[in-house]
Every structure is written in C-alpha cells, then in structure tokens.
Design a protein around this motif. Structure first.
Motif, PDB file in Angstrom:
ATOM      1  N   GLU A  30       3.345  -1.895  74.415  1.00 15.06           N
ATOM      2  CA  GLU A  30       2.902  -1.609  73.040  1.00 15.06           C
ATOM      3  C   GLU A  30       4.057  -1.025  72.234  1.00 15.06           C
ATOM      4  O   GLU A  30       4.122  -1.151  71.019  1.00 15.06           O
ATOM      5  N   ASP A  31       4.976  -0.390  72.966  1.00  7.29           N
ATOM      6  CA  ASP A  31       6.090   0.304  72.310  1.00  7.29           C
ATOM      7  C   ASP A  31       7.294  -0.634  72.287  1.00  7.29           C
ATOM      8  O   ASP A  31       8.187  -0.559  73.123  1.00  7.29           O
ATOM      9  N   LYS A 250       1.456 -10.010  69.447  1.00  4.46           N
ATOM     10  CA  LYS A 250       2.350  -9.009  70.006  1.00  4.46           C
ATOM     11  C   LYS A 250       3.018  -9.503  71.298  1.00  4.46           C
ATOM     12  O   LYS A 250       4.221  -9.371  71.489  1.00  4.46           O
TER      13      LYS A 250
END
Ligand code: 5AD
Ligand code: FES
Length: 351
Positions: A30-31, A250
C-alpha cells in the motif's frame, strides 16, 4: 525475515531480481511511493524523460478465437464485424505519419482473411513508403513460417502477450483449442527470427493468484522481451467473464514499477486499459515507470467495434485529438513526448 520495502527495492534495483515472497509484498504494498520513485529514477537513467508514441491501427475485429475475457471473441454474436482494406490501412499510416508517428502497430483479432500474402503486402508497402518507421504486428498466434515471411517483408516488432504463464490458469481463461505451450512457442519463434518482441499479461484476470503473477515475472525473466505490456483486467458484458471484478489499479502500478526495476531497458506502455480504469491512469502509469503511449489511429467509425472490454476510452476522438490529448497528459506527468522511432535500449541488458 521481516519484509522491509526499502531493502527489497534496492535488491531489485541492484540485481534485477528478488525472491518470491518479497515480490508478493511489493505487488500488494500500500505504501508505494518509494517503489514508484525508484522505478522513475531507473527509467530516467535509461530513457531520460522521453515517452515514445506508437500509432495503433485496429484493422480487424474478426477473430477465430474465443478467449473468455475478450470482447471481440468469436462467440460474441452481438458485435458487428469490420475489416480495413489495404488502402484504408495506408490512409491511417499517412495521417499518422503527418502527425509525427514513426511506429505503426497493426493490431487485430486472429483473422484468416489476412493471409500471409495480404499481410506481407501491407507491411511491405508501409515500409517502402515510410522507411524511417517501424512496423509492429499484433495479430496473434501464427506459424513460424508465417512470422518469418512477415519479418522478411519488413515487420520489425511483434506484440503477443502471454496473458498468464501458469498453464492451469491459462486453461481457465481460454478454451481448450488454445494452449500456453503454443503461445510460448510463438514468442520464442518470434525472438529467434529477429523481431523485437513484446509480451505481457492482464492484472486481476479471473482466478489469478499472486503465485500466477510470480510465474508471469519469472517467465518474463526467461524471455527477456523488449516490450512488456500489462493492464488491468476489465470485464466486457458480452463475454463469459462479464460479471467478474475488474483488476486493481494499484496492483497494476506496483507491477509496472517492478517491471521497470527488473527490466530497466524495456519499453513499457501506459496502456489504454489503465486509462479506462481511471481518468489519469496513464499518467500514473508513466510516473510508475512506463515510457510508451499508444494513441489510436483507427478510423473513428470503427473504434467502438474494437471493444476488448466495456467503456474503452478514445473511441470518439480523431487521431489528431488523441495525439494532442496524450501530448498534454505526458507533459502534465512531467515527461516529453518524442516522435523518435523509439527502439529498445538493449545495450542496457549487457551492463
Ligand atoms: N480486459 C483487459 N485487457 C484485455 N485484453 C483483452 N481483453 C481484455 C479485457 N477484458 C488484452 C489482452 C490482449 C490485449 C490486446 O488486450 O491482454 O493481449
Ligand atoms: Fe481474439 Fe482472444 S478473442 S485473441
């Protein structure tokens, strides 16, 4: 061992590889800003801020295959079918050349109407008129002899995504008449003949697991393609996969960055599927490591008929509009659109 994103990124950047478990962590991270930043540094090291354009000519939506995900599959009876004539294809190239395109990508379904002779004549005519241009073919699986004839007629590059490198997953996306084995045979033949070869896969296709994505990366590490195209799976309502979830934006962006770090030399497009899943998906793709865009050069009246998935973008715009729209998008992302032939920087591989 505890996963540390910065260590994983530096190992991937330094060795162009990484163990399965760290790759899975990167794919699902996610980072992601350190991952995208590292990829951007790598693309700038090899290609600077250049983004190459390829004019895409979707010249036939007839297809003998029945891939479960694809909107132009033979089984889609609600689609009207079209073919461009030799002259219509030449008209697209003339318009494209005037707009600064130096690569033409002839893409179509697997359509027996275009025999080796018919396709060779088209390739030969384009190369004769525009000797400073590259011709890329994307017409699916053919025999080695056919690939050789097309290469001898002047074709420079060939795009054929492997779609998924796991044979069991492949069988869930395609009917029995198609096999991963033949797909790979085609890719190796193309490479041996001398084409610059492009492969790739969909992200988030039905039944795809993280292990499947690892197999995709490992297969690409064997093949070492010059071009790598990926994009999110997007459902098409007239296919057996019409009710499946779309792929994740993503994850797709993370994979673009991983590909850039694994294959620094590669030409990686910010695909139309990325632009379809999100209004600025292509800009995000460029910032994550992509360095190619492929605006549509097909005649506008046929564009909605080449819908591989629902809501495909750019179907109403003239070629000139598509080009200037992309020029703006590329510069808003901080890069420069160039009208170079844009060959692969393969020398990077030997470093
Ligand atoms: N969603 C996303 N990509 C698709 N393609 C085909 N159908 C879809 C879909 N439903 C991709 C395939 C093919 C390329 C031309 O388009 O990966 O190789
Ligand atoms: Fe045509 Fe898949 S339906 S190649």
């Amino acid at each position: 061992m505890e996963f540390n994103i910065n260590n994983a990124i530096s190992e991937l950047r330094g060795t162009h590889s990484l163990d399965d478990s760290s790759l899975k962590n990167l794919i699902t991270s996610e980072d992601t800003s350190p991952l995208h930043e590292a990829a951007d540094i790598e693309r700038k090291r090899v290609y600077g801020d250049a983004v190459y354009i390829r004019g895409l000519i979707e010249f036939t939506n007839h297809c003998k295959n029945n891939c479960f995900y694809c909107g132009i599959r033979a089984g889609n009876a609600s689609l009207s079918r079209y073919r461009l004539t030799h002259e219509e294809i030449m008209d697209c190239c003339r318009e494209g050349y005037a707009l600064g395109f130096r690569t033409f990508v002839l893409q179509g379904g697997e359509d027996g109407y275009y025999t080796d002779k018919a396709l060779c004549d088209i390739v030969y005519d384009i190369k004769s008129l525009y000797s400073d241009c590259a011709v890329t073919l994307s017409v699916g699986e053919r025999s080695r002899e056919s690939y050789k004839k097309l290469f001898d007629a002047g074709a420079d590059r060939y795009l054929l995504r492997h779609e998924t490198a796991d044979p069991k997953h492949y069988a869930k996306l395609h009917p029995n008449s198609m096999s991963l084995e033949n797909r790979k045979r085609c890719l190796w033949d193309l490479k041996e003949i001398g084409y610059q070869v492009g492969s790739g896969f969909m992200v988030g296709s039905p039944y795809q697991t993280l292990d499947n994505l690892i197999s995709d990366l490992r297969f690409l590490q064997e093949l070492l393609p010059d071009m790598i195209g990926i994009g999110p799976f997007l459902p098409h309502s007239d296919t057996p996969f019409g009710d499946f979830e779309k792929g994740s934006l993503k994850m797709c962006l993370n994979l673009i960055s991983i590909l850039r770090l694994m294959f620094p030399y590669a030409l990686i497009p910010a695909t139309t599927a990325l632009g379809t899943i999100h209004p600025s998906g292509r800009e995000m793709g460029l910032k994550a490591g992509a360095n190619v865009v492929m605006p549509n050069l097909s005649p506008v009246k046929f564009r909605t008929l080449y819908e591989l998935y629902d809501n495909k973008i750019c179907t109403g715009d003239e070629s000139a509009q598509c080009r200037s729209c992309l020029e703006m998008r590329v510069s808003s992302a901080g890069y420069k659109l160039v009208t170079d032939i844009g060959n692969v920087r393969r020398d990077e591989l030997e470093k």
